[in-house]
Design a protein around this motif. Structure first.
Motif, PDB file in Angstrom:
ATOM      1  N   TYR A   1       3.028  14.369 -12.828  1.00  0.00           N
ATOM      2  CA  TYR A   1       2.260  14.185 -11.597  1.00  0.00           C
ATOM      3  C   TYR A   1       2.645  15.211 -10.540  1.00  0.00           C
TER       4      TYR A   1
ATOM      5  N   THR B   1      -4.144   5.857 -11.911  1.00  0.00           N
ATOM      6  CA  THR B   1      -4.434   4.507 -12.398  1.00  0.00           C
ATOM      7  C   THR B   1      -4.140   4.467 -13.890  1.00  0.00           C
TER       8      THR B   1
ATOM      9  N   ALA C   1       2.426   0.593 -11.454  1.00  0.00           N
ATOM     10  CA  ALA C   1       1.388   0.194 -10.504  1.00  0.00           C
ATOM     11  C   ALA C   1       0.482   1.377 -10.169  1.00  0.00           C
ATOM     12  N   ASP C   2      -0.811   1.100  -9.990  1.00  0.00           N
ATOM     13  CA  ASP C   2      -1.735   2.140  -9.560  1.00  0.00           C
ATOM     14  C   ASP C   2      -1.349   2.594  -8.149  1.00  0.00           C
ATOM     15  N   ARG C   3      -1.587   3.895  -7.896  1.00  0.00           N
ATOM     16  CA  ARG C   3      -1.243   4.422  -6.573  1.00  0.00           C
ATOM     17  C   ARG C   3      -2.294   5.417  -6.103  1.00  0.00           C
ATOM     18  N   LYS C   4      -2.554   5.390  -4.811  1.00  0.00           N
ATOM     19  CA  LYS C   4      -3.400   6.384  -4.164  1.00  0.00           C
ATOM     20  C   LYS C   4      -2.499   7.216  -3.275  1.00  0.00           C
ATOM     21  N   ILE C   5      -2.440   8.525  -3.551  1.00  0.00           N
ATOM     22  CA  ILE C   5      -1.492   9.391  -2.844  1.00  0.00           C
ATOM     23  C   ILE C   5      -2.247  10.598  -2.298  1.00  0.00           C
TER      24      ILE C   5
ATOM     25  N   GLY D   1      -3.357  10.673  -6.917  1.00  0.00           N
ATOM     26  CA  GLY D   1      -2.915   9.338  -7.255  1.00  0.00           C
ATOM     27  C   GLY D   1      -3.200   9.054  -8.709  1.00  0.00           C
TER      28      GLY D   1
END
Length: 232
Positions: free
Chosen positions: A143, A89, A78-82, A87
């Motif tokens: 990451y 995509t 799943a895409d994530r904004k961190i 984050g």
């Protein structure tokens, strides 16, 4: 002057003949020969491999389709904004590849495609230089929400979007472990393997950094698909 004209005429005739042969199907060109063709990761990477990988970076569906044509197993994450500017995509987890990776990398789809191509070349290099096969690759991470070189200020690292990976060591079928920290730059079969692995990565990824770059990369190769090309 007449000779030059004859050469030009000959070249034009050759182009017309080649075009006719292609049109009639007498000459068959692999669909992935040109950069706009489908990316076939089970073929040896060609002249336009880097361009193709950058194309996959902007087309998630095409990238996942390219991975799906291989024998590797992967999971779409799943895409994530961190945090700020961090984050990811279009990220996948490589669950099973031709050479096992420890830990299993979670990286952008295009990076995963590049790693799949690179693994094929690594195995060929290992058999030529070390007379053994690579059975596992140790990686230090993909990451991390940080700036380049973990600086307090400056641009975000490609690690901040899972668009990079750090490679530390290679395990061979005969039990040997080739370490970037211990073996890079040495006039040994292990050192030659690492040199060739570094060079192959430079043909695929946009940025490749190793021990020759700075002391922060003394123990690993950094590979990424950032916005410009640099290899050292």
């Amino acid at each position: 002057m007449k000779r030059f004209r004859r050469l030009v005429l000959f070249a034009l005739l050759a182009l017309v003949a080649a075009g006719g042969a292609l049109y009639e199907g007498w000459i068959r060109v692999p669909p992935d020969l040109f950069p706009w063709g489908p990316v076939m990761l089970d073929r040896k990477p060609g002249w336009f491999a880097n361009i193709q990988l950058n194309g996959l970076s902007t087309d998630g569906a095409a990238c996942r389709a390219a991975l799906g044509r291989t024998a590797m197993k992967f999971s779409v994450m799943a895409d994530r904004k961190i945090g700020e500017d961090c984050g990811f995509t279009n990220v996948v987890r490589a669950d099973a590849t031709s050479i096992a990776m420890s830990p299993r990398p979670v990286a952008t789809c295009a990076m995963t495609a590049g790693l799949y191509w690179w693994q094929q070349r690594l195995d060929a290099i290992a058999q030529a230089e070390l007379h053994s096969r690579v059975v596992r690759i140790d990686q230090l991470g993909t990451y991390a929400c940080r700036n380049i070189n973990s600086a307090a200020e400056g641009r975000r690292s490609q690690h901040a979007t899972a668009n990079a990976i750090d490679i530390a060591a290679f395990h061979l079928a005969d039990g040997r472990v080739i370490s970037v920290l211990k073996d890079y730059g040495k006039p040994t079969p292990e050192g030659r393997f690492l040199d060739a692995a570094h060079d192959e990565a430079c043909g695929l990824f946009n940025i490749v950094l190793g021990p020759d770059y700075n002391r922060l990369h003394a123990n690993h190769f950094h590979l990424d698909l950032g916005g410009f090309r640099f290899c050292r």
